[in-house]
Design a protein around this motif. Structure first.
Motif, PDB file in Angstrom:
ATOM      1  N   GLU A  31       0.615  -1.198  -0.075  1.00 32.91           N
ATOM      2  CA  GLU A  31      -0.323   0.112  -0.024  1.00 32.91           C
ATOM      3  C   GLU A  31       0.691   1.414   0.365  1.00 32.91           C
ATOM      4  OE1 GLU A  31      -2.126  -0.630   2.866  1.00 32.91           O
ATOM      5  OE2 GLU A  31      -4.092  -2.215   2.666  1.00 32.91           O
ATOM      6  N   GLY A  32       2.279   1.082  -0.643  1.00 34.20           N
ATOM      7  CA  GLY A  32       2.999   2.098   0.143  1.00 34.20           C
ATOM      8  C   GLY A  32       2.821   2.674  -1.418  1.00 34.20           C
ATOM      9  N   ARG A  33       3.544   4.470  -1.552  1.00 33.56           N
ATOM     10  CA  ARG A  33       4.044   4.562  -2.785  1.00 33.56           C
ATOM     11  C   ARG A  33       5.202   4.943  -4.027  1.00 33.56           C
ATOM     12  NH1 ARG A  33       1.249  10.556  -1.807  1.00 33.56           N
ATOM     13  NH2 ARG A  33      -0.929  10.244  -0.531  1.00 33.56           N
ATOM     14  N   GLY A  34       5.522   4.459  -5.108  1.00 30.88           N
ATOM     15  CA  GLY A  34       5.652   4.106  -5.664  1.00 30.88           C
ATOM     16  C   GLY A  34       7.068   5.383  -6.598  1.00 30.88           C
ATOM     17  N   ASP A  35       7.155   4.756  -7.525  1.00 37.02           N
ATOM     18  CA  ASP A  35       7.147   5.825  -8.178  1.00 37.02           C
ATOM     19  C   ASP A  35       7.233   6.609  -9.696  1.00 37.02           C
ATOM     20  OD1 ASP A  35       9.623   7.129  -9.596  1.00 37.02           O
ATOM     21  OD2 ASP A  35      10.389   6.144 -11.266  1.00 37.02           O
ATOM     22  N   PHE A  36       6.161   7.615  -8.895  1.00 35.99           N
ATOM     23  CA  PHE A  36       4.426   7.767  -8.893  1.00 35.99           C
ATOM     24  C   PHE A  36       4.906   9.150 -10.855  1.00 35.99           C
ATOM     25  CE2 PHE A  36       1.457  11.768  -9.775  1.00 35.99           C
ATOM     26  CZ  PHE A  36       0.895  11.057 -10.592  1.00 35.99           C
ATOM     27  N   ALA A  37       6.120   9.546 -10.320  1.00 33.78           N
ATOM     28  CA  ALA A  37       7.221  10.718 -11.024  1.00 33.78           C
ATOM     29  C   ALA A  37       7.446  10.238 -11.636  1.00 33.78           C
ATOM     30  CB  ALA A  37       8.194  12.036 -10.691  1.00 33.78           C
ATOM     31  N   GLY A  38       8.176   9.244 -12.482  1.00 32.88           N
ATOM     32  CA  GLY A  38       8.898   8.929 -13.127  1.00 32.88           C
ATOM     33  C   GLY A  38       7.670   8.046 -14.226  1.00 32.88           C
ATOM     34  N   TYR A  39       6.708   7.441 -13.964  1.00 35.86           N
ATOM     35  CA  TYR A  39       5.507   6.691 -13.934  1.00 35.86           C
ATOM     36  C   TYR A  39       5.278   8.389 -14.797  1.00 35.86           C
ATOM     37  CZ  TYR A  39       0.626   4.113 -15.019  1.00 35.86           C
ATOM     38  OH  TYR A  39       0.246   3.642 -15.666  1.00 35.86           O
ATOM     39  N   VAL A  40       4.733   9.339 -14.604  1.00 39.11           N
ATOM     40  CA  VAL A  40       4.145   9.769 -15.013  1.00 39.11           C
ATOM     41  C   VAL A  40       4.410  10.730 -16.356  1.00 39.11           C
ATOM     42  CG1 VAL A  40       3.324  12.703 -15.138  1.00 39.11           C
ATOM     43  CG2 VAL A  40       2.570  11.278 -12.910  1.00 39.11           C
ATOM     44  N   ARG A  41       6.423  10.915 -15.989  1.00 43.56           N
ATOM     45  CA  ARG A  41       6.885  11.778 -17.675  1.00 43.56           C
ATOM     46  C   ARG A  41       7.256  10.324 -18.106  1.00 43.56           C
ATOM     47  NH1 ARG A  41      10.283  13.614 -12.813  1.00 43.56           N
ATOM     48  NH2 ARG A  41      11.451  12.313 -12.332  1.00 43.56           N
ATOM     49  N   ALA A  42       7.712   9.162 -17.741  1.00 43.67           N
ATOM     50  CA  ALA A  42       7.077   7.857 -18.532  1.00 43.67           C
ATOM     51  C   ALA A  42       5.685   7.940 -20.116  1.00 43.67           C
ATOM     52  CB  ALA A  42       7.178   6.777 -18.704  1.00 43.67           C
ATOM     53  N   MET A  43       4.510   8.402 -18.926  1.00 48.85           N
ATOM     54  CA  MET A  43       3.475   8.310 -20.198  1.00 48.85           C
ATOM     55  C   MET A  43       3.507   9.714 -20.897  1.00 48.85           C
ATOM     56  SD  MET A  43       0.652   6.470 -20.034  1.00 48.85           S
ATOM     57  CE  MET A  43       1.067   5.646 -18.867  1.00 48.85           C
ATOM     58  N   VAL A  44       4.143  11.041 -20.306  1.00 45.38           N
ATOM     59  CA  VAL A  44       3.686  12.500 -21.285  1.00 45.38           C
ATOM     60  C   VAL A  44       5.147  11.450 -22.556  1.00 45.38           C
ATOM     61  CG1 VAL A  44       4.946  14.449 -21.371  1.00 45.38           C
ATOM     62  CG2 VAL A  44       3.508  13.543 -19.008  1.00 45.38           C
ATOM     63  N   ARG A  45       5.729  10.842 -22.168  1.00 44.53           N
ATOM     64  CA  ARG A  45       7.214  10.872 -23.661  1.00 44.53           C
ATOM     65  C   ARG A  45       5.925   9.866 -24.148  1.00 44.53           C
ATOM     66  NH1 ARG A  45      11.116   9.754 -19.221  1.00 44.53           N
ATOM     67  NH2 ARG A  45      10.398   7.916 -19.383  1.00 44.53           N
ATOM     68  N   THR A  46       4.831   8.622 -24.693  1.00 44.65           N
ATOM     69  CA  THR A  46       4.690   8.184 -24.897  1.00 44.65           C
ATOM     70  C   THR A  46       3.582   9.294 -26.264  1.00 44.65           C
ATOM     71  OG1 THR A  46       1.991   7.753 -24.541  1.00 44.65           O
ATOM     72  CG2 THR A  46       4.026   6.607 -23.535  1.00 44.65           C
ATOM     73  N   GLY A  47       2.996  10.643 -25.324  1.00 50.63           N
ATOM     74  CA  GLY A  47       2.284  11.519 -26.805  1.00 50.63           C
ATOM     75  C   GLY A  47       0.946  11.819 -26.106  1.00 50.63           C
ATOM     76  N   VAL A  48       0.837  11.173 -25.206  1.00 50.02           N
ATOM     77  CA  VAL A  48      -0.523  11.695 -24.982  1.00 50.02           C
ATOM     78  C   VAL A  48      -1.222  13.174 -25.103  1.00 50.02           C
ATOM     79  CG1 VAL A  48      -0.820   9.470 -23.428  1.00 50.02           C
ATOM     80  CG2 VAL A  48      -0.717  11.445 -22.036  1.00 50.02           C
ATOM     81  N   PRO A 101      -3.591  15.670  -8.721  1.00 45.73           N
ATOM     82  CA  PRO A 101      -3.265  16.920  -9.014  1.00 45.73           C
ATOM     83  C   PRO A 101      -1.741  17.631  -9.022  1.00 45.73           C
ATOM     84  CG  PRO A 101      -5.086  17.528  -8.181  1.00 45.73           C
ATOM     85  CD  PRO A 101      -4.671  15.264  -7.863  1.00 45.73           C
ATOM     86  N   ALA A 102      -1.477  17.868  -7.501  1.00 41.88           N
ATOM     87  CA  ALA A 102       0.003  19.056  -7.702  1.00 41.88           C
ATOM     88  C   ALA A 102       1.036  17.319  -8.151  1.00 41.88           C
ATOM     89  CB  ALA A 102      -0.215  18.714  -6.020  1.00 41.88           C
ATOM     90  N   GLN A 103       1.145  16.765  -7.686  1.00 41.60           N
ATOM     91  CA  GLN A 103       2.374  15.798  -8.140  1.00 41.60           C
ATOM     92  C   GLN A 103       2.272  15.293  -9.011  1.00 41.60           C
ATOM     93  OE1 GLN A 103      -0.301  15.523  -5.773  1.00 41.60           O
ATOM     94  NE2 GLN A 103       1.154  14.529  -3.854  1.00 41.60           N
ATOM     95  N   ALA A 104       1.535  15.052 -10.271  1.00 44.79           N
ATOM     96  CA  ALA A 104       1.730  15.212 -11.580  1.00 44.79           C
ATOM     97  C   ALA A 104       1.581  16.366 -12.137  1.00 44.79           C
ATOM     98  CB  ALA A 104       0.023  14.054 -12.071  1.00 44.79           C
ATOM     99  N   ARG A 105       1.228  17.856 -11.551  1.00 48.87           N
ATOM    100  CA  ARG A 105       1.725  18.788 -12.210  1.00 48.87           C
ATOM    101  C   ARG A 105       3.654  18.889 -11.866  1.00 48.87           C
ATOM    102  NH1 ARG A 105       0.013  20.860 -16.241  1.00 48.87           N
ATOM    103  NH2 ARG A 105      -2.069  21.476 -15.702  1.00 48.87           N
ATOM    104  N   MET A 159       5.043  16.223 -14.202  1.00 50.02           N
ATOM    105  CA  MET A 159       5.152  17.119 -15.947  1.00 50.02           C
ATOM    106  C   MET A 159       5.608  18.055 -16.715  1.00 50.02           C
ATOM    107  SD  MET A 159       1.564  16.117 -17.749  1.00 50.02           S
ATOM    108  CE  MET A 159       0.646  18.014 -16.533  1.00 50.02           C
ATOM    109  N   THR A 160       5.945  19.124 -15.700  1.00 50.79           N
ATOM    110  CA  THR A 160       6.824  20.677 -15.471  1.00 50.79           C
ATOM    111  C   THR A 160       8.391  20.371 -15.388  1.00 50.79           C
ATOM    112  OG1 THR A 160       4.642  21.230 -15.057  1.00 50.79           O
ATOM    113  CG2 THR A 160       6.465  22.842 -15.182  1.00 50.79           C
ATOM    114  N   PRO A 161       8.617  20.967 -16.520  1.00 47.62           N
ATOM    115  CA  PRO A 161      10.350  20.610 -16.534  1.00 47.62           C
ATOM    116  C   PRO A 161      10.686  21.687 -14.944  1.00 47.62           C
ATOM    117  CG  PRO A 161       9.766  20.918 -18.767  1.00 47.62           C
ATOM    118  CD  PRO A 161       8.228  21.261 -17.724  1.00 47.62           C
ATOM    119  N   ALA A 162      11.725  21.276 -14.595  1.00 46.89           N
ATOM    120  CA  ALA A 162      12.408  22.081 -14.149  1.00 46.89           C
ATOM    121  C   ALA A 162      13.388  23.635 -14.708  1.00 46.89           C
ATOM    122  CB  ALA A 162      13.859  21.415 -13.354  1.00 46.89           C
ATOM    123  N   PRO A 163      12.648  25.011 -13.655  1.00 48.42           N
ATOM    124  CA  PRO A 163      13.700  26.078 -14.995  1.00 48.42           C
ATOM    125  C   PRO A 163      15.155  26.218 -14.663  1.00 48.42           C
ATOM    126  CG  PRO A 163      12.928  26.263 -12.445  1.00 48.42           C
ATOM    127  CD  PRO A 163      12.864  24.837 -12.488  1.00 48.42           C
TER     128      PRO A 163
END
Length: 346
Positions: free
Chosen positions: A310-327, A335-339, A342-346
């Motif tokens: 029930e712990g948390r995994g590599d959510f950021a890695g999963y989101v970035r992988a999904m973005v790379r698919t072109g969705v 939403p805060a963690q997903a944003r 998704m958003t590249p560091a400045p």
């Protein structure tokens, strides 16, 4: 001070004329039932938190009351998401029904008037997985769709940005069969609040096909055909979602919908990204994938972390992988963690 306020209003008016995909280059962020990882789902508190965290769209699942009012619940069965079981006056409303071929026991919104539902309070649907959300149990009512529209309008005025709506018609054939069809009250409310064309920040989604075809004949608002990795549309016995995802199936969807909403497993399989996004784009369809969550049980094996199921995994890695698919968009309970992912560091 006046100049800054006029500039803010001008920006708001400009954004109201543009599709959100023009304003933002990264995928649309759709708050799944609100910020449901942090508040009980489908409450005004969950929607407001998602908006404050920067979600582009909020997603209400819509069912109907006995008196024909659209309200937001994941299912019309409300035993797991409200305190209805604690109300002795409604004990005799508990029943068993067959919804889309599945037998379900509990209490159902279509057996309650809105006034009766107002006496109930929302509860966390996944208390074992999200125990922190339990502290909000019984604080919030079941919201009507119109209350959600009013919240969006208020938050737009406060923030100066457009906030999209992504309603799902839940079990539309079932509700139509008992004389409580979604279409008229849904389109009436959207039209009354100024949502009428493909330029407006609205997507209407459904797992059924006939519902969307009927909507296409009645509205210019954008429509999304939801598809799962298993099963098929409840209104098309014998048809599998796999059938809808062939080259011909996607071409057929493009005649009545603007995009597809596939489950995440259809976009990233255990062996990696699939070809679905490219095929859908070739058919002229957007792809809005559901649902990205932080907890291990909802993550593909390659993104799970630690021994705690029930712990948390590599959510950021999963989101970035999904973005790379072109969705073109993604649904998330967080939403805060997903944003942030998704958003590249400045």
């Amino acid at each position: 001070m006046i100049g800054r306020e006029l500039a803010r209003i001008g920006l708001f008016l400009l954004m109201s004329l543009l599709p959100l995909s023009v304003v933002r280059a990264e995928p649309l962020l759709i708050a799944h039932r609100g910020a449901s990882g942090e508040r009980p789902e489908h409450t005004l508190a969950a929607y407001e938190r998602a908006i404050d965290q920067g979600a582009d769209f909020i997603e209400p699942d819509l069912v109907l009351t006995k008196d024909g009012v659209l309200v937001a619940r994941h299912e019309n069965e409300i035993g797991g998401t409200t305190d209805v079981a604690d109300h002795p006056e409604f004990a005799d409303r508990k029943t068993t029904k067959v919804i889309d071929g599945v037998e379900m026991a509990g209490w159902f919104t279509e057996d309650f008037t809105l006034a009766e539902l107002r006496t109930l309070r929302a509860r966390e649907r996944l208390p074992d997985l999200r125990p922190a959300n339990k502290r909000f149990d019984t604080l919030y009512q079941i919201p009507t769709f119109e209350e959600i529209l009013k919240l969006v309008r208020a938050k737009e005025a406060e923030s100066g940005r457009r906030i999209g709506l992504y309603p799902e018609t839940k079990h539309p054939s079932y509700f139509a069969g008992i004389g409580l069809a979604h279409q008229a009250p849904l389109l009436d409310l959207l039209n009354r609040y100024g949502y009428m064309t493909e330029a407006d920040p609205v997507f209407i989604q459904s797992f059924e096909v006939g519902n969307l075809k009927a909507l296409r004949a009645a509205t210019r608002l954008r429509l999304i055909q939801l598809v799962d990795a298993e099963g098929g549309p409840a209104d098309l016995p014998g048809t599998r979602y796999d059938d809808l995802l062939t080259v011909q199936g996607l071409a057929d969807i493009a005649t009545y919908a603007d995009g597809i909403g596939p489950s995440a497993a259809l976009v990233i399989a255990p062996e990696g990204a699939t070809a679905l996004v490219g095929r859908a784009h070739d058919a002229g369809l957007q792809v809005h994938v559901w649902t990205l969550r932080m907890e291990n049980p909802f993550l593909p094996a390659q993104y799970q972390r630690g021994d705690d199921p029930e712990g948390r995994g590599d959510f950021a890695g999963y989101v970035r992988a999904m973005v790379r698919t072109g969705v073109d968009g993604l649904f998330s309970d967080f939403p805060a963690q997903a944003r942030a992912a998704m958003t590249p560091a400045p």
